[in-house]
Design a protein around this motif. Structure first.
Motif, PDB file in Angstrom:
ATOM      1  N   SER A 161      -5.992  16.155  -5.810  1.00  0.00           N
ATOM      2  CA  SER A 161      -6.074  15.664  -4.432  1.00  0.00           C
ATOM      3  C   SER A 161      -7.526  15.540  -3.982  1.00  0.00           C
ATOM      4  O   SER A 161      -7.914  14.559  -3.332  1.00  0.00           O
ATOM      5  CB  SER A 161      -5.309  16.612  -3.499  1.00  0.00           C
ATOM      6  OG  SER A 161      -5.491  16.255  -2.156  1.00  0.00           O
ATOM      7  N   GLY A 162      -8.361  16.527  -4.357  1.00  0.00           N
ATOM      8  CA  GLY A 162      -9.777  16.482  -3.982  1.00  0.00           C
ATOM      9  C   GLY A 162     -10.496  15.292  -4.596  1.00  0.00           C
ATOM     10  O   GLY A 162     -11.280  14.604  -3.934  1.00  0.00           O
ATOM     11  N   TYR A 163     -10.237  15.006  -5.887  1.00  0.00           N
ATOM     12  CA  TYR A 163     -10.857  13.859  -6.551  1.00  0.00           C
ATOM     13  C   TYR A 163     -10.423  12.546  -5.895  1.00  0.00           C
ATOM     14  O   TYR A 163     -11.238  11.639  -5.675  1.00  0.00           O
ATOM     15  CB  TYR A 163     -10.483  13.835  -8.034  1.00  0.00           C
ATOM     16  CG  TYR A 163     -11.362  14.696  -8.905  1.00  0.00           C
ATOM     17  CD1 TYR A 163     -12.677  14.336  -9.173  1.00  0.00           C
ATOM     18  CD2 TYR A 163     -10.874  15.864  -9.476  1.00  0.00           C
ATOM     19  CE1 TYR A 163     -13.487  15.122  -9.979  1.00  0.00           C
ATOM     20  CE2 TYR A 163     -11.677  16.663 -10.283  1.00  0.00           C
ATOM     21  CZ  TYR A 163     -12.981  16.280 -10.527  1.00  0.00           C
ATOM     22  OH  TYR A 163     -13.786  17.060 -11.323  1.00  0.00           O
ATOM     23  N   VAL A 164      -9.125  12.441  -5.587  1.00  0.00           N
ATOM     24  CA  VAL A 164      -8.609  11.198  -4.999  1.00  0.00           C
ATOM     25  C   VAL A 164      -9.182  10.990  -3.599  1.00  0.00           C
ATOM     26  O   VAL A 164      -9.547   9.869  -3.225  1.00  0.00           O
ATOM     27  CB  VAL A 164      -7.066  11.211  -4.963  1.00  0.00           C
ATOM     28  CG1 VAL A 164      -6.534  10.006  -4.180  1.00  0.00           C
ATOM     29  CG2 VAL A 164      -6.506  11.183  -6.381  1.00  0.00           C
ATOM     30  N   ARG A 165      -9.292  12.060  -2.824  1.00  0.00           N
ATOM     31  CA  ARG A 165      -9.883  11.937  -1.483  1.00  0.00           C
ATOM     32  C   ARG A 165     -11.334  11.466  -1.585  1.00  0.00           C
ATOM     33  O   ARG A 165     -11.796  10.671  -0.763  1.00  0.00           O
ATOM     34  CB  ARG A 165      -9.807  13.265  -0.726  1.00  0.00           C
ATOM     35  CG  ARG A 165      -8.440  13.626  -0.221  1.00  0.00           C
ATOM     36  CD  ARG A 165      -8.494  14.685   0.875  1.00  0.00           C
ATOM     37  NE  ARG A 165      -9.239  15.870   0.473  1.00  0.00           N
ATOM     38  CZ  ARG A 165      -8.702  16.914  -0.147  1.00  0.00           C
ATOM     39  NH1 ARG A 165      -7.416  16.903  -0.455  1.00  0.00           N
ATOM     40  NH2 ARG A 165      -9.441  17.959  -0.460  1.00  0.00           N
ATOM     41  N   SER A 166     -12.044  11.956  -2.603  1.00  0.00           N
ATOM     42  CA  SER A 166     -13.432  11.536  -2.819  1.00  0.00           C
ATOM     43  C   SER A 166     -13.511  10.039  -3.116  1.00  0.00           C
ATOM     44  O   SER A 166     -14.367   9.323  -2.565  1.00  0.00           O
ATOM     45  CB  SER A 166     -14.044  12.340  -3.971  1.00  0.00           C
ATOM     46  OG  SER A 166     -15.341  11.887  -4.274  1.00  0.00           O
ATOM     47  N   LEU A 167     -12.619   9.568  -3.986  1.00  0.00           N
ATOM     48  CA  LEU A 167     -12.585   8.136  -4.305  1.00  0.00           C
ATOM     49  C   LEU A 167     -12.196   7.312  -3.083  1.00  0.00           C
ATOM     50  O   LEU A 167     -12.730   6.217  -2.860  1.00  0.00           O
ATOM     51  CB  LEU A 167     -11.595   7.877  -5.451  1.00  0.00           C
ATOM     52  CG  LEU A 167     -12.027   8.374  -6.838  1.00  0.00           C
ATOM     53  CD1 LEU A 167     -10.867   8.258  -7.823  1.00  0.00           C
ATOM     54  CD2 LEU A 167     -13.224   7.581  -7.349  1.00  0.00           C
TER      55      LEU A 167
END
Length: 498
Positions: free
Chosen positions: A133-139
Motif C-alpha cells: 500500500s505504501g509503494y502504491v500510494r507513492s506511485l
C-alpha cells in the motif's frame, strides 16, 4: 514417535496422510509443475528485502560484506531446504511443516507448528499488504493522485483505515478461491516483471560501480550499544554476548537481519498436494527458487555497495537513491514500480500457504471439519480461504503491525527446527519408507540446520520471544479444549477399542 492413539504424541502414518487426500470432498486439484513451484518460490522470496534491507544492513551492520551476509543466510535456508525437500517429496500432502511433524514427531508438536504457521503466514500477509500500500500510494502521489488521509492507514498522520491494503487482500482471496493454477499464471507474469526490474538494477548498476567503494570490504568491528530489557537480543540476556556491527562477526549479525529477505521459500512445500509430480517437482521447486534468489540478492548487494559508499547509503530506499546519486533518478521510479508489483505475489503466496495449513489441520479434525470441504467446481479450500482472507484484510486495514513483523521471522525459524528434527526421527522410525529425494549426510545436515536456525532465533529481541510464547500458550489451550478430542486419529484409536 508414539503408536498409542490416545497419546498427544500419536503419529499419523505417511500412508494414512496420503489416503486422506483421496477423499473426494476433501481433495485438491493437482495442477502445478516444477516451473510453477519455482515461480511461486521466487515470487514470495523476492519482496521488500531486496529493495530495502540491502542498504540498511550495509550502512549499519556489514558494509560491502553484506553480500557475504546474504550468502550466510542463504546457507541457513539451504540446509532447511534440503530437509523440506525430503519431506515434501515423501509426504506430498498439504500443510508443509505441520504435516511433516504429524508423520514424524507426533500430533501435539504438529499442532504447535501448525498454530505457529497460521500466525506466521497471517502476519506476513498483512505486513506485506501494508508495505504494498505504501509503494502504491507513492506511485499515485507521483501521478498527482492522492487518497484522503483517513484511508491511508494508521501509519500515516490522520490515517485510520488502509483501504489499499484491505482491497488487495480481498482481491487475492477471490483469485485463490477460483483456482491455484490461475494464481500460478498471475504469479508467473508478476514474477517476470519483478525479476526484470531486479536484473535492470544489476545490469545498469554495473556501469556505475567504483572500486574504491569496496574499501574496506569488511569494515573494522564496532561493538553495538547493548539493548536493555525486552528490547535486547535473547542471546545477550542469556550469555551476555553483545553483537557487533561490521567486522567478521558483523557479517553473522547482518545474516540474522537479512534472513527476513529469504522468508517464504518454505511456503512452496504447502502446495505439495496440488503438484502433478511432487516426488520430483517439490525438491526442484524448493531448492531452485532459493538458489535463484540467493544469486540475485548477492548481485544486488554488490552493485549497490559498489555504486555508493556504504556509509552514505539511504536506509529507506537504498537502490533508488544509489541511482539518484549516480545522476539517474529515472531508475528510482522503475524500482518503486517493481517493488509495488512484486509485493502482490508475496501476499498471494503467503495467503495460499496459510489456507493450506489451516485446511490440513481441519481435515485432520484438529480444527472444525467444516473448513476442509473443497469447492465442488474449483477444488480449492474455499471456506478457510474466504475466512482467513477477510480476517487478514481487516487486520491489514486497521492495524499498524511493524512491531509484529519479527514474529514472522521467529515462526519460520521454529518451523525449520521442527522439520530438521522430523527428518532425523523419520529416518530412524521408518527406514523402509521410499524417499524420492534424500537429504544428504543425515544426521549432520539436519543438525546443522537446527543449530544455525536456533542461533538466528537467539539474535531476535526477547520481546519477540515473549509474544511468540503467548501465542503458543493460546494454541495449547485450543488443542486441549478442542483439537485433542476431535482429532480423527484419536477417534480411530477410540473406535478400535470397541
Amino acid at each position: 514417535m508414539s503408536t498409542d492413539l490416545n497419546s498427544p504424541f500419536r503419529t499419523k502414518s505417511v500412508e494414512q496422510s496420503i489416503r486422506d487426500t483421496e477423499e473426494p470432498e476433501h481433495q485438491l486439484r493437482k495442477s502445478l509443475s516444477a516451473w510453477d513451484l519455482t515461480v511461486f518460490g521466487v515470487g514470495v522470496i523476492i519482496g521488500t528485502g531486496i529493495f530495502v534491507l540491502t542498504g540498511k544492513v550495509a550502512k549499519e551492520t556489514a558494509g560491502p560484506a553484506t553480500a557475504l551476509a546474504f550468502v550466510a543466510a542463504g546457507v541457513v535456508c539451504a540446509l532447511a531446504a534440503l530437509c523440506y525437500a525430503e519431506f515434501a517429496s515423501t509426504v506430498p500432502v498439504a500443510g508443509s511443516a505441520y504435516t511433516f511433524s504429524y508423520a514424524s514427531i507426533g500430533e501435539l508438536p504438529a499442532w504447535i507448528i501448525g498454530w505457529d504457521l497460521v500466525l506466521e503466514f497471517a502476519l506476513g500477509t498483512a505486513v506485506v499488504a501494508v508495505g504494498w500500500s505504501g509503494y502504491v500510494r507513492s506511485l499515485m502521489d507521483n501521478a498527482g493522485i492522492q487518497l484522503p488521509a483517513s484511508l491511508q492507514g494508521p501509519d500515516v498522520p490522520g490515517g485510520a483505515f488502509d483501504l489499499l491494503a484491505f482491497v488487495l487482500v480481498l482481491v487475492l482471496t477471490a483469485i485463490l478461491v477460483v483456482g491455484v493454477k490461475l494464481s500460478a499464471r498471475i504469479t508467473a507474469i508478476v514474477v517476470a516483471i519483478k525479476v526484470t526490474v531486479v536484473l535492470i538494477v544489476i545490469i545498469a548498476g554495473l556501469f556505475f560501480i567504483k572500486g574504491s567503494n569496496y574499501k574496506p570490504f569488511i569494515p573494522k568491528a564496532v561493538t553495538q550499544e547493548g539493548g536493555s530489557g525486552l528490547d535486547a537480543p535473547l542471546v545477550q540476556l542469556i550469555f551476555g554476548y553483545e553483537p557487533t556491527n561490521f567486522g567478521v562477526m558483523g557479517i553473522f549479525t547482518a545474516a540474522s537481519v537479512v534472513f527476513f529477505a529469504f522468508i517464504g521459500f518454505d511456503v512452496v512445500a504447502t502446495a505439495a498436494e496440488e503438484t502433478k509430480l511432487p516426488q520430483k517437482d517439490m525438491p526442484r521447486g524448493i531448492i531452485g527458487s532459493l538458489l535463484i534468489c540467493t544469486v540475485l540478492y548477492v548481485a544486488v548487494s554488490l552493485v549497490v555497495t559498489g555504486m555508493q559508499h556504504y556509509s552514505q547509503l539511504s536506509v529507506s530506499a537504498p537502490l533508488a537513491d544509489a541511482f539518484k546519486s549516480a545522476g539517474h533518478p529515472v531508475y528510482g521510479g522503475i524500482i518503486s514500480f517493481g517493488a509495488a508489483v512484486g509485493l502482490t505475489t508475496v501476499c498471494m503466496i503467503l495467503l495460499l500457504g496459510q489456507t493450506r495449513v489451516f485446511f490440513a489441520m481441519s481435515r485432520d479434525g484438529l480444527l472444525p471439519r467444516f473448513f476442509s470441504r473443497t469447492h465442488p467446481k474449483f477444488r480449492t479450500p474455499y471456506r478457510p480461504t474466504i475466512l482467513l482472507g477477510v480476517v487478514i484484510a481487516i487486520v491489514a486495514g486497521f492495524t499498524s503491525i511493524n512491531e509484529l513483523a519479527t514474529l514472522v521471522n521467529i515462526g519460520t525459524l521454529f518451523a525449520f527446527v521442527v522439520v530438521a528434527l522430523g527428518v532425523i526421527i523419520l529416518r530412524r522410525s521408518r527406514p523402509d519408507l521410499h524417499r524420492s529425494f534424500r537429504t544428504p549426510w543425515v544426521p549432520l545436515v539436519p543438525i546443522l540446520s537446527i543449530a544455525t536456525s536456533v542461533w538466528l532465533m537467539l539474535n531476535l529481541p526477547a520481546e519477540t520471544w515473549l509474544r511468540f510464547g503467548i501465542w503458543m500458550v493460546i494454541g495449547l489451550f485450543v488443542y486441549f479444549l478442542y483439537g485433542r478430542s476431535h482429532s480423527r486419529l484419536g477417534r480411530r484409536g477410540r473406535d478400535a477399542k470397541f
